[in-house]
Design an enzyme around this catalytic site. Structure first.
Site, mmCIF file in Angstrom:
data_model
loop_
_atom_site.group_PDB
_atom_site.id
_atom_site.type_symbol
_atom_site.label_atom_id
_atom_site.label_comp_id
_atom_site.label_asym_id
_atom_site.label_seq_id
_atom_site.Cartn_x
_atom_site.Cartn_y
_atom_site.Cartn_z
ATOM 1 N N ARG A 46 0.851 -1.205 0.000
ATOM 2 C CA ARG A 46 0.000 0.000 0.000
ATOM 3 C C ARG A 46 0.881 1.248 0.000
ATOM 4 N NH1 ARG A 46 -1.826 1.711 4.549
ATOM 5 N NH2 ARG A 46 -2.479 -0.294 5.412
ATOM 6 N N TYR A 98 -16.368 16.348 -15.863
ATOM 7 C CA TYR A 98 -16.770 14.936 -15.915
ATOM 8 C C TYR A 98 -17.796 14.648 -14.799
ATOM 9 C CZ TYR A 98 -16.537 9.978 -14.862
ATOM 10 O OH TYR A 98 -16.882 8.692 -14.557
ATOM 11 N N ASP A 170 -7.067 18.094 -15.082
ATOM 12 C CA ASP A 170 -7.368 16.727 -15.511
ATOM 13 C C ASP A 170 -6.965 16.627 -16.987
ATOM 14 O OD1 ASP A 170 -8.507 14.390 -16.481
ATOM 15 O OD2 ASP A 170 -10.306 14.555 -15.245
ATOM 16 N N LYS A 195 -7.952 5.363 -19.278
ATOM 17 C CA LYS A 195 -8.235 5.814 -20.648
ATOM 18 C C LYS A 195 -6.993 5.679 -21.531
ATOM 19 C CE LYS A 195 -12.212 7.238 -18.821
ATOM 20 N NZ LYS A 195 -12.722 6.489 -17.745
HETATM 21 C C1 LIG Z 1 -12.045 13.348 -17.934
HETATM 22 C C2 LIG Z 1 -12.209 12.240 -16.933
HETATM 23 N N1 LIG Z 1 -11.595 12.335 -15.750
HETATM 24 C C3 LIG Z 1 -11.697 11.360 -14.819
HETATM 25 C C4 LIG Z 1 -12.459 10.240 -15.046
HETATM 26 C C5 LIG Z 1 -12.590 9.202 -13.947
HETATM 27 O O1 LIG Z 1 -11.772 8.130 -14.152
HETATM 28 P P1 LIG Z 1 -12.044 6.659 -13.583
HETATM 29 O O2 LIG Z 1 -13.272 6.159 -14.280
HETATM 30 O O3 LIG Z 1 -10.794 5.931 -13.935
HETATM 31 O O4 LIG Z 1 -12.266 6.783 -12.121
HETATM 32 C C6 LIG Z 1 -13.098 10.083 -16.265
HETATM 33 C C7 LIG Z 1 -13.894 8.867 -16.530
HETATM 34 O O5 LIG Z 1 -14.597 8.749 -17.512
HETATM 35 C C8 LIG Z 1 -12.980 11.119 -17.239
HETATM 36 O O6 LIG Z 1 -13.608 11.041 -18.418
#
Ligand SMILES: Cc1ncc(COP(=O)(O)O)c(C=O)c1O
Length: 379
Positions: A46, A98, A170, A195
């Site tokens: 961890r 998001y 992000d 992604k």
């Molecule tokens: C732009 C963006 N940030 C963060 C996330 C969250 O990621 P996770 O699904 O891996 O928790 C997503 C998920 O679709 C996203 O599109």
């Protein structure tokens, strides 16, 4: 070294013991010490794990950062980044954002004393105008999900610095191949490595990158205290995915550009949102702050019924949330990725019922356009 070379080599040189050219998968929860108080640098997975450390070193380098901390999902990384500020702080967030980030902020973190304001940050001055005496952080998505609106990250970094605020970005949609927010003055970059970084839709992961020693320390404390860490296997798979990030991103973008141009001239398509199109209102900013336009785009048809027909008729594009994998995906933001945002907030942000989002994969682009053509013909 160039980006593709770093992606393949940093953090994952040949194993000194065996010469293995791929990083070993350290599937272990704990590490034996040589004697009391003398370990080999690892004690418990961890806190740290050699495969995870390799991933962290690799992504830190690709983002131009010194430190990275990997998490079990993108939202876990976002949560940690936001929790670097004290309780009671006010945070300015891009509108739209998001849906899962919005849910985390509004339904979880708000209850712990954080306050969030959502602003259309396509004009950086609106960010400045939203600052209050309690503001401590600016949290930006650029391009925003799903409308592909850009934020001038350099301008927001300057505003953040002037007011002593942290700037978090992000960077999931662009990946470090096309955009490096730390180079534009950002303090923390977060990713859903689910992604593009991993790129094969076979795991969940997140990562936060910074150049600041104190923030890196805080992120490590949150990582090991909350414990939302990725498994060694997921780190290993992500490293494998990253080796092809450069070639994948080039192909995603080439395909997305052709799909955007096809959609742009289609009579049933009322709008296309892709920063690579000259008619995108921030095309010049896109050219300035990104080295490409990525594989994500959205488009609008005339209302929910038409959108439903299109998404249900596609055969190659799978109807699924998520993005950034080699296979093409389609989704309906209002009913899927952004359903956790109340309708009036969503519509105010421009996420209407006719909006469709594509994650353009790296299949043969003629097949993708043929799929869209057949689906639109039925709408
Ligand atoms: C732009 C963006 N940030 C963060 C996330 C969250 O990621 P996770 O699904 O891996 O928790 C997503 C998920 O679709 C996203 O599109």
């Amino acid at each position: 070294m160039g980006f593709a070379t770093d992606a393949i080599h940093i953090g994952q040189g040949p194993d000194p013991e065996t010469g293995a050219v791929t990083i070993p998968l350290y599937a272990t929860s704990t590490f034996a010490s040589d004697e009391l108080g003398r370990s080999k640098g690892f004690d418990y997975s961890r806190t740290n794990n050699p495969t995870r450390q390799a991933l962290e070193q690799n992504v830190a380098a690709l983002e131009g950062g010194r430190f990275a901390r990997a998490f079990s999902s993108g939202v876990a990384a976002i949560c940690a980044a936001v929790m670097t500020v004290d309780g009671g702080s006010h945070i300015i967030v891009t509108d739209p954002v998001y849906g899962g980030s919005y849910r985390l902020f509004e339904q979880v973190l708000k209850g712990y004393g954080l306050e969030f304001s959502y602003v259309d940050a396509s004009d950086a001055e609106r960010v400045r105008a939203a600052i209050t005496p309690r503001t401590r952080m600016v949290y930006m998505e650029s391009p925003t999900n799903p409308l592909m609106t850009l934020v001038d990250l350099r301008a927001v970094s300057d505003i953040a610095r002037e007011h002593g605020l942290l700037h978090v970005v992000d960077n999931t949609f662009m990946s470090p191949y096309f955009q490096r927010p730390l180079d534009l003055g950002t303090d923390i970059v977060v990713h859903s490595s689910t992604k593009y970084l991993n790129g094969h839709s076979d795991l969940l992961g997140g990562i936060a990158v910074t150049n600041d020693d104190a923030l890196a320390g805080r992120l490590h404390l949150l990582q090991r205290s909350i414990g939302a860490v990725p498994s060694a296997f997921d780190c290993w798979l992500t490293l494998r995915g990253i080796k092809t990030l450069a070639v994948r991103m080039r192909q995603h973008q080439e395909n997305a550009m052709q799909v955007a141009r096809y959609l742009e001239q289609h009579p049933k398509v009322t709008a296309v949102y892709y920063p690579g199109l000259e008619r995108h209102p921030q095309h010049n900013l896109a050219k300035r702050q990104m080295s490409g336009f990525g594989g994500m785009l959205s488009f609008e048809v005339d209302g929910l019924d038409a959108a439903r027909t299109v998404v249900n008729s596609l055969r190659i594009f799978a109807l699924a949330v998520s993005l950034g994998g080699v296979e093409s995906l389609v989704e309906h933001p209002a009913m899927m990725s952004h359903a956790s945002i109340p309708r009036e907030v969503r519509e105010h942000s421009g996420i209407r019922d006719g909006l469709i989002r594509l994650s353009v994969g790296i299949e043969d682009v003629e097949d993708l356009i043929g799929d869209l053509d057949a689906a639109l013909a039925r709408a």
